[in-house]
Design an enzyme around this catalytic site. Structure first.
Site, PDB file in Angstrom:
ATOM      1  N   TYR A   1       6.227   7.688  12.673  1.00  0.00           N
ATOM      2  CA  TYR A   1       4.699   7.172  12.905  1.00  0.00           C
ATOM      3  C   TYR A   1       3.684   8.077  13.624  1.00  0.00           C
ATOM      4  O   TYR A   1       2.675   8.163  13.301  1.00  0.00           O
ATOM      5  CB  TYR A   1       5.088   6.049  13.990  1.00  0.00           C
ATOM      6  CG  TYR A   1       3.763   5.065  14.246  1.00  0.00           C
ATOM      7  CD1 TYR A   1       3.216   4.327  13.256  1.00  0.00           C
ATOM      8  CD2 TYR A   1       3.061   5.030  15.644  1.00  0.00           C
ATOM      9  CE1 TYR A   1       2.132   3.614  13.564  1.00  0.00           C
ATOM     10  CE2 TYR A   1       2.163   4.262  15.749  1.00  0.00           C
ATOM     11  CZ  TYR A   1       1.449   3.571  15.043  1.00  0.00           C
ATOM     12  OH  TYR A   1       0.320   2.749  15.379  1.00  0.00           O
ATOM     13  N   ALA A   2       4.356   9.132  14.579  1.00  0.00           N
ATOM     14  CA  ALA A   2       3.464  10.065  15.103  1.00  0.00           C
ATOM     15  C   ALA A   2       3.055  10.974  14.059  1.00  0.00           C
ATOM     16  O   ALA A   2       1.815  11.503  14.105  1.00  0.00           O
ATOM     17  CB  ALA A   2       4.072  10.716  16.188  1.00  0.00           C
ATOM     18  N   ALA A   3       3.683  11.470  13.157  1.00  0.00           N
ATOM     19  CA  ALA A   3       3.382  12.495  12.208  1.00  0.00           C
ATOM     20  C   ALA A   3       2.214  11.748  11.076  1.00  0.00           C
ATOM     21  O   ALA A   3       1.454  12.345  10.784  1.00  0.00           O
ATOM     22  CB  ALA A   3       4.640  12.685  11.122  1.00  0.00           C
TER      23      ALA A   3
ATOM     24  N   LYS B   1       0.340   9.147  11.875  1.00  0.00           N
ATOM     25  CA  LYS B   1      -0.936   9.007  12.723  1.00  0.00           C
ATOM     26  C   LYS B   1      -1.687  10.082  13.052  1.00  0.00           C
ATOM     27  O   LYS B   1      -2.868  10.367  12.598  1.00  0.00           O
ATOM     28  CB  LYS B   1      -0.608   7.886  13.808  1.00  0.00           C
ATOM     29  CG  LYS B   1      -0.471   6.513  13.611  1.00  0.00           C
ATOM     30  CD  LYS B   1      -1.226   5.855  12.643  1.00  0.00           C
ATOM     31  CE  LYS B   1      -1.285   4.482  12.619  1.00  0.00           C
ATOM     32  NZ  LYS B   1      -1.967   3.617  11.813  1.00  0.00           N
TER      33      LYS B   1
ATOM     34  N   VAL C   1       0.940  -1.224  -0.190  1.00  0.00           N
ATOM     35  CA  VAL C   1      -0.082   0.221  -0.112  1.00  0.00           C
ATOM     36  C   VAL C   1       1.020   1.345   0.012  1.00  0.00           C
ATOM     37  O   VAL C   1       1.888   1.230   0.408  1.00  0.00           O
ATOM     38  CB  VAL C   1      -0.888  -0.046   1.143  1.00  0.00           C
ATOM     39  CG1 VAL C   1      -1.338   1.142   1.510  1.00  0.00           C
ATOM     40  CG2 VAL C   1      -1.905  -1.136   1.094  1.00  0.00           C
TER      41      VAL C   1
ATOM     42  N   SER D   1      -3.658   6.271  16.209  1.00  0.00           N
ATOM     43  CA  SER D   1      -2.979   5.639  17.273  1.00  0.00           C
ATOM     44  C   SER D   1      -2.680   6.848  18.320  1.00  0.00           C
ATOM     45  O   SER D   1      -2.671   7.757  18.074  1.00  0.00           O
ATOM     46  CB  SER D   1      -1.520   5.233  16.462  1.00  0.00           C
ATOM     47  OG  SER D   1      -0.437   5.166  17.915  1.00  0.00           O
TER      48      SER D   1
END
Length: 307
Positions: free
Chosen positions: A155-157, A159, A63, A142
């Site tokens: 990951y923070a950016a 989500k 994806v 998240s």
């Protein structure tokens, strides 16, 4: 079964949370397009649904690209005749602190989570709008995207960006009758297995035992199956009035996350110069500092990780 006749795509559904989502959608009567990057894993996931009497096909593809997004939509339409539901679950981790995070670490996570959500939603919404389908879109956020977490810049950016896109899309899709929501799951997955804090819960889950009540009740931490019910509900006609929301779920807990709002406001005639910030602005800010990161309760002694 509330989803009889519906057709769903679930990205990243070969295992873990994604597979639980796909299986629950199938259990509720939906025909499902499974997606994973591993052909064997894809086939096993499809078999888990068809062997239980459900309908499923697999699309093995990473994806992120527009090509994959269109391939998924086309597969659903060609095999099952339509598309009603999209669940964007595909994701990867490349955890490193800021100075150790490479460009590739950052780009890979952004591509799968953020760009993958964008391309898949765009392709699905185009089909919904063209065919006047009041579709359902569920994206996966998240707690890290809501509050931050050490070592997860990428990951923070991604989500946080997904939730931001959901709020925008809810406005853009309202006229077409399409709903779009983000869920914030807290569950035992491959991503949480390496965290010592959750070890007692993970071990119980792997042994087929009930997780200790502390995790399910106080922390809202549970199994993949605990999250799947919300996915199916938001995919149903019953959730037609719910859109643009970030909804947390895990264990015995269900939450509605608030949208960011100011916690303090003050006006000053003439504006806020550097001198004004020193004399007045600093106090307003420092008196209203917001905390960052997830806050975990202290584990009971009997649930402490074993040395």
């Amino acid at each position: 079964m509330s989803l009889n006749g519906k057709v769903a795509i679930v990205t990243g559904s070969g295992a873990g949370l994604g597979l639980a989502y796909a299986q629950e959608l199938a259990r509720q009567g939906a025909k499902v397009v499974i997606n994973d990057v591993n052909e064997d894993v894809t086939k096993q996931a499809v078999e888990s649904i068809t062997s239980a009497g459900g309908a499923a096909i697999g699309v093995t593809a990473p994806v992120g690209s527009t090509e994959t997004a269109e391939k998924l939509v086309n597969a659903a339409v060609e095999e099952f005749g339509t598309l009603d539901i999209l669940v964007n679950n595909a994701g990867i981790l490349r955890d490193r602190s800021l100075l150790k995070m490479s460009d590739d670490d950052f780009d890979a996570v952004i591509n799968v989570h953020l760009r993958g959500t964008f391309t898949c939603v765009r392709a699905a919404f185009a089909y919904f709008k063209e065919n006047e389908i009041k579709g359902r879109i569920v994206t996966i956020g998240s707690p890290t995207g809501q509050r931050g977490n050490f070592g997860q810049t990428n990951y923070a950016a991604a989500k946080a960006g997904i939730v931001g896109m959901v709020r925008t899309w809810a406005l853009e899709m309202k006229r077409a009758g399409v709903t779009v929501n983000a869920i914030i799951p807290v569950a035992a997955t491959a991503m949480t297995e390496t965290v010592p804090y959750f070890s007692a819960a993970i071990e119980a889950d792997k042994a087929g035992e009930a997780m200790p009540a502390f995790f399910r009740k106080e922390l809202g931490f549970g199994t993949a199956a605990d999250v799947a019910g919300l996915i199916a509900f938001l995919s149903s006609d019953e959730a037609a009035n719910i859109t643009g929301q970030a909804i947390g779920v895990g264990g015995d807990r269900l939450q509605v996350w608030g949208h960011p709002e100011p916690v303090a406001t003050e006006f000053r005639e003439g504006g806020w110069s550097y001198e004004a910030m020193q004399s007045e602005g600093r106090e307003l800010i420092e008196n209203n500092l917001q905390d960052v990161g997830e806050k975990f309760l202290e584990l009971p002694a009997e649930l402490q990780p074993k040395a």
